[in-house]
Structures are given as C-alpha cells and as structure tokens.
Design an enzyme around this catalytic site. Sequence first.
Site, mmCIF file in Angstrom:
data_model
loop_
_atom_site.group_PDB
_atom_site.id
_atom_site.type_symbol
_atom_site.label_atom_id
_atom_site.label_comp_id
_atom_site.label_asym_id
_atom_site.label_seq_id
_atom_site.Cartn_x
_atom_site.Cartn_y
_atom_site.Cartn_z
ATOM 1 N N SER A 156 10.798 36.271 -27.254
ATOM 2 C CA SER A 156 11.648 36.843 -26.214
ATOM 3 C C SER A 156 11.007 36.631 -24.840
ATOM 4 O O SER A 156 10.775 35.497 -24.442
ATOM 5 C CB SER A 156 11.899 38.323 -26.522
ATOM 6 O OG SER A 156 12.950 38.829 -25.757
ATOM 7 N N ASP A 181 13.364 33.230 -30.779
ATOM 8 C CA ASP A 181 14.610 33.940 -30.455
ATOM 9 C C ASP A 181 14.780 34.229 -28.971
ATOM 10 O O ASP A 181 15.062 35.359 -28.577
ATOM 11 C CB ASP A 181 14.725 35.239 -31.261
ATOM 12 C CG ASP A 181 16.191 35.567 -31.562
ATOM 13 O OD1 ASP A 181 16.928 34.649 -31.948
ATOM 14 O OD2 ASP A 181 16.593 36.726 -31.401
ATOM 15 N N HIS A 363 16.389 40.647 -33.739
ATOM 16 C CA HIS A 363 15.801 39.920 -32.616
ATOM 17 C C HIS A 363 14.293 39.730 -32.797
ATOM 18 O O HIS A 363 13.751 38.687 -32.430
ATOM 19 C CB HIS A 363 16.102 40.695 -31.324
ATOM 20 C CG HIS A 363 15.521 40.073 -30.099
ATOM 21 N ND1 HIS A 363 15.687 38.744 -29.783
ATOM 22 C CD2 HIS A 363 14.779 40.606 -29.087
ATOM 23 C CE1 HIS A 363 15.076 38.478 -28.639
ATOM 24 N NE2 HIS A 363 14.515 39.593 -28.207
#
Length: 451
Positions: A156, A181, A363
């Site tokens: 992220s 991700d 996530h």
Amino acid sequence: MSALEKSMHLGRLPSRPPLPGSGGSQSGAKMRMGPGRKRDFSPVPWSQYFESMEDVEVENETGKDTFRVYKSGSEGPVLLLLHGGGHSALSWAVFTAAIISRVQCRIVALDLRSHGETKVKNPEDLSAETMAKDVGNVVEAMYGDLPPPIMLIGHSMGGAIAVHTASSNLVPSLLGLCMIDVVEGTAMDALNSMQNFLRGRPKTFKSLENAIEWSVKSGQIRNLESARVSMVGQVKQCEGITSPEGSKSIVEGIIEEEEEDEEGSESISKRKKEDDMEGLPSETQNLLLFLQTKKDHPYTWRIELAKTEKYWDGWFRGLSNLFLSCPIPKLLLLAGVDRLDKDLTIGQMQGKFQMQVLPQCGHAVHEDAPDKVSLVLNDCKKTTVRITLDATEDKSLSLSLHCLQQLLWSLCRCNCTSSPNSPWQLLMALALHVCAEELLVLCCFIPGPCG
C-alpha cells in the site's frame, strides 16, 4: 470493486452477526461465544517471528532520527520491507517466518516515520520525497557505502514509497522491486472515501485484546495470527493513562456479556457523574469527559491518518509510470485485477513486470496470506540468475559486480534474451572474467523471456 475499497466499505458496516451455533445474541460490540469456540486475541511479542530488533540512528539537518527495524536471517540478499499507512513493521512478522523458511535471505522490516516505534524530529512531514530519503538513509546507516543486494517490498503506502525510493536511485544495490496491492488508479479513487473510512473506525480501545479482536472481526486483518502481533504496532497506550485491573471487558480474548445489574449500576453511576458536572464551566466539563474517555479506553491509534491527507496525492499520483520506469525487475502482487489501471495493463502485456493475483485476500495481502506471498517470491527466485559476493572486503571486486549488474539490467531492457548474446550467455562469460570463484549464489531477480 478493489480489495482496498472492499476493506474500506467493510469497516463502515455494522458488526457481524453471531456465528452459527454460538448460542449468543449480539448487543453492540458484545457477544458471547459458545463452549469450545473461544478465540485467543491476546497479543504476541515480535520476538516469536523476528530474530532481533535494532534502533538505527540517522543524522539529518534537523537533528538525529531513530528508526526501528526488525531483522531475521544472516545470509543472502536483503528483503527490505515497507508497511502500509497506519501499520508498522510488525505487519510483516508472520510473512518473515514464512519466507525465511523457504528462501535464504535477510529480512529488514522498517517502521516508517511517525509509525511504530520510530522517532523523528519532524513527524508531521510524511511526503513521499522525505520518506524515500529515510529509506535510503537507513540503508546507508546500516551498510555503509557498499550495501548488499537489496529487494524493496512495500504494501500500500509502503509500496508507493518503495517505488519513489527506487526511481530516485536512493538504494544503489537495488536488485528488485515488489508492490503489494497498490495501483495508482484504485488508490486515487479510494482517497475520496478515505476520510469516511477513518471516521468509521473506533477512536479508542479498552485493551490490546479489544483492538486485535476488532481488527479481525472488521476484516482489516483476516489472519488472526498476524493480527495478534501486528496490532501491537498500530495502537499505543494513551499517554499518562494506565489500564486499571479489572477494567478490561475482554477476558482471554473473548468479549464477555455483562450482567444486567452491572449495566444498571453503570447507568446510575454515569447519571450521577453527569449531575455532579452540572453547573461547571463547559470547558471543565469537556476536560473531565475527555479524561474519563481516556480512562475507559486506554489504547488509541499511534498515528492519526486523517491528519496526513495533504500527502496522500503525492504518494500515489504518477505511481504507475514511476513503477514502469524503474530499470530493475519488478513484481506486482494484487488481491484482484478488477481495477488494474491502463498504464499497468499495457505494461503487463508488454512484459515489463511480473504480476500475481492472490484472490480471497483482503487489502493486507501479506498478512492475510503470508504463505502464499512467500511462495510467489520463492517462485521468482527459481526463475532468476543468482550471483553475489561472498562476505569480502575486496572493494574492486564489489565494483566489478555492480558494473555487471548494471549491464544485465540494460540487456533486460533491450529484450534480447532470445539472441545468441543473451544475458544468460554473457553472464557466464563475464562471471569467468570477474573472479568467478568469488561469486556465490544469491537472488539477482533477472527476468526471463516473459519479463
């Protein structure tokens, strides 16, 4: 809908219904689980997953900053791990145990500035440029002018910082880059609803067990094992407040349903406190309520992500092109491809990077499926040419190896793996020329014909 957006929307949903067969009813956040179905939400120390911990000091214009790193392994390339926003290096704990068991490597998991146990003079500056420089400074402080081969892996926000670090050439021995991700298009779209997501989170927790339980039941972290070590790095005890004995609403990680007479007593006590505060100045009342909240909920988030909004755009805008332009082998791990943006779609079709999708993950892919992520990286290792130096202080030999790596990267960009003078054949010839007996096996992450 991307995994990031699903995670955000899930965080705003009401609490999940009771598990089938639990025999209990749900009232707010309270739930009684049936016999034999208790889950342990107690925290686990970092030492069960990492071998050591170190505080790395870095000198800069504003003074001395201290960055917390967790380490494992003694040989092989360095996998430098960068966590996502609001998380900490402990989010990589379970993954570290998984990858160390499969790949000969060294793990360095870093608490980025304003996160975890890292202490910096200017914690408000979370710009991509500053955080990328932090990564380069930590590498230099740990390894000097001749760092070992390093692969940057970021999740992220940490993935975005890894790309900015690589594109600015702040790690001279960088051999590979992995984003987990994070895609520019999806991230930019998610920013519009990020504040709503953050407002929907609890502001405080009664205990670490309470925070761990929330993270699992809300879907932020789907792997209980990871949550038990990771959440310790996300929350902190409110300053000046200690948790009094008997105040926890969680016993052995299970939220207990309080008796009705106890709830009635609490209501009476609460009304009495409100009556006592009548007539006091409003500022005094607000202060007393604030202190009472701190007493009842002694844990809060380590970083207020809502206050970092001005930096969000800088983390993610232009990320896809920066990622594609990095002249090193690249890997993108996603929980889904439904929002893969145009630039990355074209780049993937052209073989400019490898991509792997791990479905049925949230996530936090590396926390939800640490074994699968380690298997993907292990598979990358099997398709690479592997070279490096033994532990030697021969500077000329190190410089020769660096030149060899640069040549191989250039050859990879030319897509000449099918020619007679392919990188594989040239590597063999050059290895014989550059003191071949001193070269040992190590991941160099040179892509094959498919990129």
